[in-house]
Design a protein around this motif. Structure first.
Motif, PDB file in Angstrom:
ATOM      1  N   MET A   1       1.184 -15.814 -15.619  1.00  0.00           N
ATOM      2  CA  MET A   1       0.264 -15.358 -14.575  1.00  0.00           C
ATOM      3  C   MET A   1       1.032 -14.926 -13.328  1.00  0.00           C
ATOM      4  O   MET A   1       0.741 -13.891 -12.732  1.00  0.00           O
ATOM      5  N   MET A   2       2.011 -15.722 -12.936  1.00  0.00           N
ATOM      6  CA  MET A   2       2.803 -15.430 -11.740  1.00  0.00           C
ATOM      7  C   MET A   2       3.587 -14.130 -11.915  1.00  0.00           C
ATOM      8  O   MET A   2       3.641 -13.298 -11.005  1.00  0.00           O
ATOM      9  N   ASN A   3       4.195 -13.957 -13.086  1.00  0.00           N
ATOM     10  CA  ASN A   3       4.996 -12.765 -13.341  1.00  0.00           C
ATOM     11  C   ASN A   3       4.152 -11.499 -13.218  1.00  0.00           C
ATOM     12  O   ASN A   3       4.553 -10.537 -12.563  1.00  0.00           O
ATOM     13  N   HIS A   4       2.984 -11.506 -13.837  1.00  0.00           N
ATOM     14  CA  HIS A   4       2.134 -10.314 -13.768  1.00  0.00           C
ATOM     15  C   HIS A   4       1.647 -10.066 -12.338  1.00  0.00           C
ATOM     16  O   HIS A   4       1.642  -8.924 -11.873  1.00  0.00           O
ATOM     17  N   ALA A   5       1.267 -11.137 -11.642  1.00  0.00           N
ATOM     18  CA  ALA A   5       0.821 -10.986 -10.253  1.00  0.00           C
ATOM     19  C   ALA A   5       1.962 -10.489  -9.370  1.00  0.00           C
ATOM     20  O   ALA A   5       1.772  -9.612  -8.520  1.00  0.00           O
ATOM     21  N   TYR A   6       3.158 -11.031  -9.577  1.00  0.00           N
ATOM     22  CA  TYR A   6       4.314 -10.642  -8.779  1.00  0.00           C
ATOM     23  C   TYR A   6       4.675  -9.179  -9.016  1.00  0.00           C
ATOM     24  O   TYR A   6       4.954  -8.435  -8.070  1.00  0.00           O
ATOM     25  N   GLN A   7       4.655  -8.759 -10.275  1.00  0.00           N
ATOM     26  CA  GLN A   7       4.976  -7.363 -10.561  1.00  0.00           C
ATOM     27  C   GLN A   7       3.949  -6.414  -9.942  1.00  0.00           C
ATOM     28  O   GLN A   7       4.318  -5.374  -9.387  1.00  0.00           O
ATOM     29  N   ARG A   8       2.666  -6.777 -10.042  1.00  0.00           N
ATOM     30  CA  ARG A   8       1.625  -5.952  -9.394  1.00  0.00           C
ATOM     31  C   ARG A   8       1.867  -5.877  -7.898  1.00  0.00           C
ATOM     32  O   ARG A   8       1.754  -4.821  -7.273  1.00  0.00           O
ATOM     33  N   TRP A   9       2.175  -7.031  -7.309  1.00  0.00           N
ATOM     34  CA  TRP A   9       2.413  -7.098  -5.861  1.00  0.00           C
ATOM     35  C   TRP A   9       3.568  -6.195  -5.456  1.00  0.00           C
ATOM     36  O   TRP A   9       3.454  -5.416  -4.517  1.00  0.00           O
ATOM     37  N   MET A  10       4.702  -6.298  -6.141  1.00  0.00           N
ATOM     38  CA  MET A  10       5.878  -5.499  -5.766  1.00  0.00           C
ATOM     39  C   MET A  10       5.561  -4.013  -5.760  1.00  0.00           C
ATOM     40  O   MET A  10       5.929  -3.295  -4.821  1.00  0.00           O
ATOM     41  N   VAL A  11       4.901  -3.548  -6.794  1.00  0.00           N
ATOM     42  CA  VAL A  11       4.582  -2.128  -6.922  1.00  0.00           C
ATOM     43  C   VAL A  11       3.629  -1.685  -5.808  1.00  0.00           C
ATOM     44  O   VAL A  11       3.847  -0.664  -5.159  1.00  0.00           O
ATOM     45  N   ARG A  12       2.606  -2.501  -5.555  1.00  0.00           N
ATOM     46  CA  ARG A  12       1.624  -2.125  -4.529  1.00  0.00           C
ATOM     47  C   ARG A  12       2.183  -2.254  -3.118  1.00  0.00           C
ATOM     48  O   ARG A  12       1.841  -1.468  -2.242  1.00  0.00           O
ATOM     49  N   CYS A  13       3.041  -3.243  -2.915  1.00  0.00           N
ATOM     50  CA  CYS A  13       3.674  -3.384  -1.598  1.00  0.00           C
ATOM     51  C   CYS A  13       4.588  -2.189  -1.331  1.00  0.00           C
ATOM     52  O   CYS A  13       4.611  -1.663  -0.217  1.00  0.00           O
ATOM     53  N   MET A  14       5.322  -1.765  -2.352  1.00  0.00           N
ATOM     54  CA  MET A  14       6.214  -0.620  -2.179  1.00  0.00           C
ATOM     55  C   MET A  14       5.404   0.641  -1.868  1.00  0.00           C
ATOM     56  O   MET A  14       5.792   1.441  -1.007  1.00  0.00           O
ATOM     57  N   THR A  15       4.278   0.810  -2.527  1.00  0.00           N
ATOM     58  CA  THR A  15       3.409   1.951  -2.244  1.00  0.00           C
ATOM     59  C   THR A  15       2.883   1.874  -0.812  1.00  0.00           C
ATOM     60  O   THR A  15       2.891   2.863  -0.083  1.00  0.00           O
ATOM     61  N   ALA A  16       2.439   0.671  -0.406  1.00  0.00           N
ATOM     62  CA  ALA A  16       1.928   0.482   0.961  1.00  0.00           C
ATOM     63  C   ALA A  16       3.018   0.719   2.002  1.00  0.00           C
ATOM     64  O   ALA A  16       2.731   1.154   3.120  1.00  0.00           O
ATOM     65  N   ALA A  17       4.264   0.486   1.630  1.00  0.00           N
ATOM     66  CA  ALA A  17       5.384   0.708   2.543  1.00  0.00           C
ATOM     67  C   ALA A  17       5.766   2.181   2.620  1.00  0.00           C
ATOM     68  O   ALA A  17       6.636   2.558   3.410  1.00  0.00           O
ATOM     69  N   GLY A  18       5.133   3.006   1.792  1.00  0.00           N
ATOM     70  CA  GLY A  18       5.405   4.438   1.834  1.00  0.00           C
ATOM     71  C   GLY A  18       6.397   4.906   0.797  1.00  0.00           C
ATOM     72  O   GLY A  18       6.853   6.047   0.841  1.00  0.00           O
ATOM     73  N   GLY A  19       6.749   4.036  -0.138  1.00  0.00           N
ATOM     74  CA  GLY A  19       7.718   4.407  -1.163  1.00  0.00           C
ATOM     75  C   GLY A  19       7.092   5.231  -2.270  1.00  0.00           C
ATOM     76  O   GLY A  19       5.867   5.299  -2.404  1.00  0.00           O
ATOM     77  N   PRO A  20       7.939   5.844  -3.069  1.00  0.00           N
ATOM     78  CA  PRO A  20       7.430   6.594  -4.227  1.00  0.00           C
ATOM     79  C   PRO A  20       6.948   5.616  -5.297  1.00  0.00           C
ATOM     80  O   PRO A  20       7.204   4.414  -5.210  1.00  0.00           O
ATOM     81  N   ALA A  21       6.262   6.125  -6.303  1.00  0.00           N
ATOM     82  CA  ALA A  21       5.823   5.276  -7.416  1.00  0.00           C
ATOM     83  C   ALA A  21       7.060   4.679  -8.077  1.00  0.00           C
ATOM     84  O   ALA A  21       8.001   5.404  -8.420  1.00  0.00           O
ATOM     85  N   MET A  22       7.073   3.361  -8.202  1.00  0.00           N
ATOM     86  CA  MET A  22       8.219   2.663  -8.792  1.00  0.00           C
ATOM     87  C   MET A  22       7.734   1.609  -9.763  1.00  0.00           C
ATOM     88  O   MET A  22       6.642   1.072  -9.616  1.00  0.00           O
ATOM     89  N   SER A  23       8.591   1.301 -10.723  1.00  0.00           N
ATOM     90  CA  SER A  23       8.328   0.184 -11.623  1.00  0.00           C
ATOM     91  C   SER A  23       8.776  -1.102 -10.913  1.00  0.00           C
ATOM     92  O   SER A  23       9.557  -1.052  -9.951  1.00  0.00           O
ATOM     93  N   PRO A  24       8.305  -2.247 -11.381  1.00  0.00           N
ATOM     94  CA  PRO A  24       8.770  -3.511 -10.781  1.00  0.00           C
ATOM     95  C   PRO A  24      10.297  -3.646 -10.832  1.00  0.00           C
ATOM     96  O   PRO A  24      10.911  -4.105  -9.864  1.00  0.00           O
TER      97      PRO A  24
END
Length: 176
Positions: A37-60
Motif C-alpha cells: 500500500m505504501m509503495n503504490h501511494a508513494y509512487q503516486r505521490w512522487m509523480v503528482r508532486c513532480m507534476t505540481a512542481a512544474g516538471g515533465p511527466a516522469m515515472s517514479p
C-alpha cells in the motif's frame, strides 16, 4: 444500557494473503501488505508532486533518480545509482537517466573511463520546487499526525534491515 450492535469478529492481522499470514511470523505478512500500500501511494505521490512542481511527466523511478543525482551535488555513475536505489535491472535505470538527460534535467559526464550523470541547473531548480510542494502538502500533513520522528527513523531502519533479508531470500530462491 447495552450496545445493540454485534461485536465484530476477530479477523486477525490486516493482510492481502491470509494463506501467507498463516505462518510462523504473521506480522511479516502485515508488513508486506503495508509496504504494498505504501509503495503504490508513494509512487503516486512522487509523480503528482513532480507534476505540481512544474516538471515533465516522469515515472517514479525517474523522480527517484533525479533526486539521487542531485543529492550532495556530485556526479554519479550508473553503478552508484543502481547500488544506492537497490536496482537490479540496470537497463531500467539507464533508460530513466537517458530520458532525464534528454529533458535537460541531467547532463552526462565522465569520471576516468566511467560515464557519469550530474544535475543541471534546471534539474536542481525542479528539485527545489518539488521540495517546496512536498513541504507544503506532505510534510505538514505528516507532522499533524503527531508521529515521533525517532519512531519514524526506527521504522525506516527496520525496513532497510528487512530489505537485506528479502535480498538474501531472493538469492536463495534463485539458487533452487
Amino acid at each position: 444500557m447495552t450496545d445493540p450492535r454485534p461485536t465484530p469478529p476477530d479477523i486477525g492481522p490486516v493482510v492481502s494473503s491470509a494463506h501467507l499470514a498463516d505462518s510462523a511470523l504473521p506480522a511479516l505478512s502485515e508488513v508486506e501488505f503495508a509496504l504494498t500500500m505504501m509503495n503504490h501511494a508513494y509512487q503516486r505521490w512522487m509523480v503528482r508532486c513532480m507534476t505540481a512542481a512544474g516538471g515533465p511527466a516522469m515515472s517514479p523511478l525517474e523522480v527517484l533518480i533525479l533526486h539521487l543525482v542531485h543529492h550532495r551535488g556530485r556526479a554519479k555513475t550508473l553503478a552508484e545509482v543502481c547500488l544506492i536505489l537497490n536496482i537490479e535491472d540496470t537497463h531500467l535505470a539507464n533508460y530513466a537517466i537517458k530520458k532525464l538527460t534528454q529533458a535537460k534535467l541531467l547532463k552526462a559526464g565522465r569520471k576516468g573511463k566511467e560515464k557519469t550523470v550530474q544535475i543541471t541547473e534546471a534539474g536542481a531548480a525542479l528539485c527545489s520546487r518539488y521540495k517546496e510542494v512536498r513541504e507544503a502538502l506532505l510534510v505538514r500533513a505528516a507532522r499533524q499526525l503527531g508521529h515521533d520522528a525517532q519512531d519514524m527513523s526506527r521504522v525506516a531502519s527496520l525496513l532497510r534491515a528487512l530489505s537485506g533479508s528479502y535480498d538474501q531470500a531472493a538469492r536463495a530462491a534463485a539458487a533452487l
